[in-house]
Scaffold this motif. Structure first.
Motif, PDB file in Angstrom:
ATOM      1  N   VAL A  73       0.838  -1.204   0.000  1.00 38.87           N
ATOM      2  CA  VAL A  73       0.000   0.000   0.000  1.00 38.87           C
ATOM      3  C   VAL A  73       0.873   1.253   0.000  1.00 38.87           C
ATOM      4  O   VAL A  73       0.614   2.207  -0.757  1.00 38.87           O
ATOM      5  CB  VAL A  73      -0.941   0.005   1.221  1.00 38.87           C
ATOM      6  CG1 VAL A  73      -1.670   1.341   1.342  1.00 38.87           C
ATOM      7  CG2 VAL A  73      -1.962  -1.130   1.113  1.00 38.87           C
ATOM      8  N   LEU A  74       1.915   1.266   0.820  1.00 39.46           N
ATOM      9  CA  LEU A  74       2.802   2.428   0.873  1.00 39.46           C
ATOM     10  C   LEU A  74       3.522   2.632  -0.455  1.00 39.46           C
ATOM     11  O   LEU A  74       3.666   3.765  -0.931  1.00 39.46           O
ATOM     12  CB  LEU A  74       3.824   2.265   2.002  1.00 39.46           C
ATOM     13  CG  LEU A  74       3.274   2.372   3.432  1.00 39.46           C
ATOM     14  CD1 LEU A  74       4.353   2.011   4.445  1.00 39.46           C
ATOM     15  CD2 LEU A  74       2.732   3.765   3.697  1.00 39.46           C
ATOM     16  N   PHE A  75       3.957   1.535  -1.067  1.00 38.96           N
ATOM     17  CA  PHE A  75       4.618   1.640  -2.359  1.00 38.96           C
ATOM     18  C   PHE A  75       3.644   2.154  -3.416  1.00 38.96           C
ATOM     19  O   PHE A  75       4.019   2.965  -4.277  1.00 38.96           O
ATOM     20  CB  PHE A  75       5.181   0.276  -2.767  1.00 38.96           C
ATOM     21  CG  PHE A  75       6.101   0.330  -3.956  1.00 38.96           C
ATOM     22  CD1 PHE A  75       7.326   0.959  -3.875  1.00 38.96           C
ATOM     23  CD2 PHE A  75       5.738  -0.271  -5.147  1.00 38.96           C
ATOM     24  CE1 PHE A  75       8.174   1.008  -4.975  1.00 38.96           C
ATOM     25  CE2 PHE A  75       6.578  -0.234  -6.248  1.00 38.96           C
ATOM     26  CZ  PHE A  75       7.803   0.404  -6.165  1.00 38.96           C
ATOM     27  N   PHE A  76       2.399   1.692  -3.338  1.00 38.13           N
ATOM     28  CA  PHE A  76       1.369   2.173  -4.252  1.00 38.13           C
ATOM     29  C   PHE A  76       1.212   3.688  -4.136  1.00 38.13           C
ATOM     30  O   PHE A  76       1.166   4.408  -5.138  1.00 38.13           O
ATOM     31  CB  PHE A  76       0.041   1.484  -3.947  1.00 38.13           C
ATOM     32  CG  PHE A  76      -1.124   1.985  -4.759  1.00 38.13           C
ATOM     33  CD1 PHE A  76      -1.455   1.383  -5.966  1.00 38.13           C
ATOM     34  CD2 PHE A  76      -1.893   3.063  -4.322  1.00 38.13           C
ATOM     35  CE1 PHE A  76      -2.522   1.849  -6.733  1.00 38.13           C
ATOM     36  CE2 PHE A  76      -2.962   3.540  -5.075  1.00 38.13           C
ATOM     37  CZ  PHE A  76      -3.271   2.922  -6.283  1.00 38.13           C
ATOM     38  N   ILE A  77       1.136   4.182  -2.910  1.00 38.51           N
ATOM     39  CA  ILE A  77       0.942   5.617  -2.693  1.00 38.51           C
ATOM     40  C   ILE A  77       2.138   6.413  -3.203  1.00 38.51           C
ATOM     41  O   ILE A  77       1.986   7.449  -3.868  1.00 38.51           O
ATOM     42  CB  ILE A  77       0.687   5.905  -1.201  1.00 38.51           C
ATOM     43  CG1 ILE A  77      -0.654   5.299  -0.766  1.00 38.51           C
ATOM     44  CG2 ILE A  77       0.704   7.404  -0.916  1.00 38.51           C
ATOM     45  CD1 ILE A  77      -0.926   5.375   0.717  1.00 38.51           C
ATOM     46  N   PRO A  86      12.858   9.825  -4.062  1.00 38.34           N
ATOM     47  CA  PRO A  86      13.847   8.741  -4.100  1.00 38.34           C
ATOM     48  C   PRO A  86      14.057   8.073  -2.744  1.00 38.34           C
ATOM     49  O   PRO A  86      14.278   6.866  -2.679  1.00 38.34           O
ATOM     50  CB  PRO A  86      15.124   9.429  -4.586  1.00 38.34           C
ATOM     51  CG  PRO A  86      14.894  10.880  -4.403  1.00 38.34           C
ATOM     52  CD  PRO A  86      13.430  11.099  -4.512  1.00 38.34           C
ATOM     53  N   ALA A  87      13.971   8.856  -1.666  1.00 39.04           N
ATOM     54  CA  ALA A  87      14.113   8.269  -0.333  1.00 39.04           C
ATOM     55  C   ALA A  87      12.982   7.284  -0.060  1.00 39.04           C
ATOM     56  O   ALA A  87      13.205   6.169   0.427  1.00 39.04           O
ATOM     57  CB  ALA A  87      14.132   9.372   0.724  1.00 39.04           C
ATOM     58  N   CYS A  88      11.751   7.668  -0.385  1.00 37.48           N
ATOM     59  CA  CYS A  88      10.598   6.791  -0.170  1.00 37.48           C
ATOM     60  C   CYS A  88      10.652   5.576  -1.086  1.00 37.48           C
ATOM     61  O   CYS A  88      10.334   4.459  -0.670  1.00 37.48           O
ATOM     62  CB  CYS A  88       9.302   7.559  -0.426  1.00 37.48           C
ATOM     63  SG  CYS A  88       8.932   8.813   0.799  1.00 37.48           S
ATOM     64  N   SER A 116       1.682  -3.426  -7.867  1.00 37.49           N
ATOM     65  CA  SER A 116       1.020  -2.375  -7.094  1.00 37.49           C
ATOM     66  C   SER A 116       1.556  -1.004  -7.502  1.00 37.49           C
ATOM     67  O   SER A 116       0.792  -0.037  -7.630  1.00 37.49           O
ATOM     68  CB  SER A 116       1.217  -2.600  -5.590  1.00 37.49           C
ATOM     69  OG  SER A 116       2.572  -2.407  -5.213  1.00 37.49           O
ATOM     70  N   GLY A 117       2.871  -0.926  -7.737  1.00 33.70           N
ATOM     71  CA  GLY A 117       3.436   0.332  -8.218  1.00 33.70           C
ATOM     72  C   GLY A 117       2.948   0.675  -9.613  1.00 33.70           C
ATOM     73  O   GLY A 117       2.657   1.836  -9.919  1.00 33.70           O
ATOM     74  N   SER A 118       2.818  -0.353 -10.451  1.00 32.02           N
ATOM     75  CA  SER A 118       2.320  -0.126 -11.812  1.00 32.02           C
ATOM     76  C   SER A 118       0.847   0.278 -11.792  1.00 32.02           C
ATOM     77  O   SER A 118       0.408   1.103 -12.599  1.00 32.02           O
ATOM     78  CB  SER A 118       2.504  -1.389 -12.655  1.00 32.02           C
ATOM     79  OG  SER A 118       3.866  -1.742 -12.723  1.00 32.02           O
ATOM     80  N   GLY A 119       0.083  -0.327 -10.869  1.00 33.20           N
ATOM     81  CA  GLY A 119      -1.310   0.077 -10.719  1.00 33.20           C
ATOM     82  C   GLY A 119      -1.414   1.548 -10.345  1.00 33.20           C
ATOM     83  O   GLY A 119      -2.284   2.274 -10.838  1.00 33.20           O
ATOM     84  N   ALA A 120      -0.501   1.981  -9.475  1.00 33.66           N
ATOM     85  CA  ALA A 120      -0.473   3.395  -9.095  1.00 33.66           C
ATOM     86  C   ALA A 120      -0.134   4.275 -10.288  1.00 33.66           C
ATOM     87  O   ALA A 120      -0.725   5.339 -10.484  1.00 33.66           O
ATOM     88  CB  ALA A 120       0.556   3.609  -7.980  1.00 33.66           C
ATOM     89  N   VAL A 165      -0.871  11.900   1.004  1.00 32.20           N
ATOM     90  CA  VAL A 165       0.417  11.761   1.701  1.00 32.20           C
ATOM     91  C   VAL A 165       0.209  11.722   3.210  1.00 32.20           C
ATOM     92  O   VAL A 165       0.847  10.934   3.921  1.00 32.20           O
ATOM     93  CB  VAL A 165       1.374  12.908   1.314  1.00 32.20           C
ATOM     94  CG1 VAL A 165       2.679  12.793   2.084  1.00 32.20           C
ATOM     95  CG2 VAL A 165       1.645  12.899  -0.180  1.00 32.20           C
ATOM     96  N   VAL A 166      -0.693  12.548   3.716  1.00 32.63           N
ATOM     97  CA  VAL A 166      -1.006  12.527   5.152  1.00 32.63           C
ATOM     98  C   VAL A 166      -1.541  11.154   5.548  1.00 32.63           C
ATOM     99  O   VAL A 166      -1.187  10.600   6.599  1.00 32.63           O
ATOM    100  CB  VAL A 166      -2.034  13.634   5.500  1.00 32.63           C
ATOM    101  CG1 VAL A 166      -2.528  13.467   6.931  1.00 32.63           C
ATOM    102  CG2 VAL A 166      -1.405  15.006   5.316  1.00 32.63           C
ATOM    103  N   GLY A 167      -2.382  10.554   4.710  1.00 34.67           N
ATOM    104  CA  GLY A 167      -2.889   9.219   4.979  1.00 34.67           C
ATOM    105  C   GLY A 167      -1.782   8.185   5.018  1.00 34.67           C
ATOM    106  O   GLY A 167      -1.794   7.273   5.855  1.00 34.67           O
ATOM    107  N   ALA A 168      -0.804   8.302   4.116  1.00 34.14           N
ATOM    108  CA  ALA A 168       0.326   7.368   4.100  1.00 34.14           C
ATOM    109  C   ALA A 168       1.162   7.496   5.372  1.00 34.14           C
ATOM    110  O   ALA A 168       1.619   6.491   5.934  1.00 34.14           O
ATOM    111  CB  ALA A 168       1.194   7.624   2.869  1.00 34.14           C
ATOM    112  N   ILE A 169       1.366   8.731   5.841  1.00 34.12           N
ATOM    113  CA  ILE A 169       2.127   8.941   7.088  1.00 34.12           C
ATOM    114  C   ILE A 169       1.391   8.297   8.265  1.00 34.12           C
ATOM    115  O   ILE A 169       2.003   7.654   9.129  1.00 34.12           O
ATOM    116  CB  ILE A 169       2.347  10.447   7.327  1.00 34.12           C
ATOM    117  CG1 ILE A 169       3.296  11.016   6.255  1.00 34.12           C
ATOM    118  CG2 ILE A 169       2.903  10.703   8.723  1.00 34.12           C
ATOM    119  CD1 ILE A 169       3.457  12.525   6.306  1.00 34.12           C
ATOM    120  N   GLY A 170       0.062   8.443   8.274  1.00 37.58           N
ATOM    121  CA  GLY A 170      -0.720   7.827   9.339  1.00 37.58           C
ATOM    122  C   GLY A 170      -0.642   6.307   9.314  1.00 37.58           C
ATOM    123  O   GLY A 170      -0.503   5.655  10.365  1.00 37.58           O
TER     124      GLY A 170
END
Length: 501
Positions: free
Chosen positions: A264-268, A414-416, A443-447, A475-480
């Motif tokens: 999920v994080l990679f997708f975002i 790049p860090a993420c 998942s990354g390709s889906g994004a 992005v706020v959702g990903a941090i959460g």
């Protein structure tokens, strides 16, 4: 006693440690180069997609551009699990050679997308989908590097691979910018009915790179696999089931919550960057009244600079992850991305130039139809299209905002990116990761499929304020999410106590 290593049928099973070490890292470097060329193959045309699409099919609009960009990722999403599964049970050179051949064939198709008399935009769409299908080998590359490195080597190896990817992002737009001097007309090779211009030349150059890549995979690549401690284990790609190392951990003890969260994080992360790379050319043409050629050249230079910046970030990430760990670096990267998109929100009382606004004020030119004006290439319309109603009431984004945002996102992304799949590979442990890496790449390709479609629709209808506000919320959702599962995103060996973090 020498460990069991490369089980290629043409080489002996037992090797000297030094020779095995050199062979392992030669193969890893081939994977670096494959990732580099995959990145070049994508970015070498990305800044010219929009003007090329407009040139070959006047019916194409910004919304269709989103589908063209998304087609690449959709093809990659479909192919990644297939190539990942293939690489788990067969020599990796097989899916690699097959995928690269598909990729270079699709680039030839792209170069000829202008040739049909109708529906040219759909031919471009199909060409980009097949290019993306060939790029599904990224799953094979990541699984190989993850399986051929120890836990201590992996962050550095993944950062190096990301640096090669960034070099591809640099060289691709830089080559496109250089080739833009060929011009839109270029030259025509009558024998093969090829128009060699600033739009087709980059795709043909990608074909040449693909041929080089195939040669390296066939001649240099060998199978290697080590556990988290760096000890060699037998490669499942070449041996029968009765010779598989029975000490491997069963699949069911992998933390599936951590696996799902990593996907999920990679997708975002990939969704956000897909939005960024898709919107850069239309946004700059709308806000700064750049022509097609200027947009290709200037954005190529900007992306090139971001690529150099990314390489520096990867060097910092390698050191930072050793000092503070992978998870804090990922968290910091997300926070930096938020700042980049927040800065990009429009403000002030300066509004973008509207296409034809300067012509409508002239009584002589107002008598001319827009069609007649557009037919004259010297009077290419510039500015924000009047069909986008938000152009009339949404403040323009300043060039300083645009460049500042590019710089900040060039630090955070790049860090993420590298931390996302580095953590993922560590969570999986030393088991064959082809299928899992296939799903991560999917998942990354889906994004990257949904991101361009999302931003092209929202940007076209509602404008940059809504588009970038929604990204900030994501992005706020990903941090959460990362904060909630922070304690579970740890390496497989650390989780089971065989290695102390």
């Amino acid at each position: 006693m020498s460990p069991l290593v490369d089980c290629d049928e043409t080489t002996p099973l037992l090797r000297d440690d030094d020779e095995d070490y050199r062979s392992r890292w030669r193969s890893i470097r081939v994977m670096y180069f494959t990732m580099f060329l995959s990145s070049v193959g994508f970015t070498i045309v990305i800044t010219s997609l929009w003007p090329y699409l407009q040139r070959i099919d006047e019916s194409a609009d910004a919304s269709f551009l989103g589908w063209v960009v998304a087609a690449y990722s959709l093809g990659q999403m479909v192919a990644s699990p297939i190539f990942g599964l293939w690489s788990n049970y067969r020599p990796r050179r097989e899916p690699l050679v097959c995928s690269i051949f598909i990729n270079l064939s699709a680039n030839i198709y792209y170069a000829y997308a202008y040739l049909p008399r109708t529906d040219n935009k759909f031919h471009m769409l199909m060409a980009r989908a097949f290019v993306g299908f060939g790029a599904g080998n990224v799953a094979v590359v990541r699984s190989y590097v993850a399986g051929a490195t120890s836990l201590k080597e992996r962050t550095s190896a993944m950062a190096n691979m990301s640096a090669c990817q960034a070099l591809g992002f640099i060289l691709g737009p830089a080559l496109q910018a250089c080739l833009s001097f060929i011009g839109e007309r270029g030259v025509t090779v009558q024998v093969i009915k090829l128009q060699l211009n600033m739009y087709t030349a980059p795709a043909l150059l990608a074909v040449a790179f693909g041929l080089i890549n195939i040669l390296l995979v066939v001649l240099v690549l060998r199978e290697h696999r080590v556990d988290d401690h760096g000890r060699h284990i037998q490669a499942i790609n070449y041996i029968s089931e009765d010779r598989v190392d029975i000490s491997e951990e069963p699949e069911e003890i992998i933390d599936q919550v951590a696996v799902l969260t990593s996907n999920v994080l990679f997708f975002i992360v990939m969704f956000i960057f897909a939005v960024f790379e898709t919107i850069s050319t239309p946004l700059s043409m709308d806000m700064f009244a750049w022509t097609r050629k200027q947009a290709v050249l200037y954005n190529g230079v900007i992306i090139c600079c971001i690529g150099f910046e990314s390489i520096l970030v990867f060097l910092v990430v390698k050191v930072a992850s050793q000092r503070v760990g992978d998870r804090p670096v990922l968290l910091a990267g997300l926070a930096i991305i938020f700042c980049g998109f927040f800065i990009l929100l429009p403000w002030g009382n300066h509004y973008p130039k509207i296409q034809w606004a300067d012509l409508k004020n002239n009584s002589l030119l107002s008598k001319m139809s827009e069609t007649a004006i557009a037919a004259n290439s010297s009077l290419e319309p510039t500015g924000c299209p009047y069909e986008q109603t938000w152009c009339q009431y949404t403040p323009a984004i300043h060039l300083a905002q645009y460049i500042s945002s590019d710089f900040i996102i060039g630090v955070g992304y790049p860090a993420c990116n590298v931390m996302s799949y580095t953590l993922y590979s560590k969570i999986l442990g030393s088991k064959p990761q082809g299928i899992y890496m296939g799903w991560l790449t999917a998942s990354g390709s889906g994004a990257r499929t949904l991101g361009p479609v999302f931003v092209s629709q929202v940007y076209t209808i509602l404008g940059p304020r809504w588009a970038f506000s929604l990204i900030c919320g994501m992005v706020v959702g990903a941090i959460g999410l990362l904060s909630c599962v922070y304690h579970r995103l740890i390496a497989f060996s650390v989780r089971h106590g065989s290695i102390i973090e």
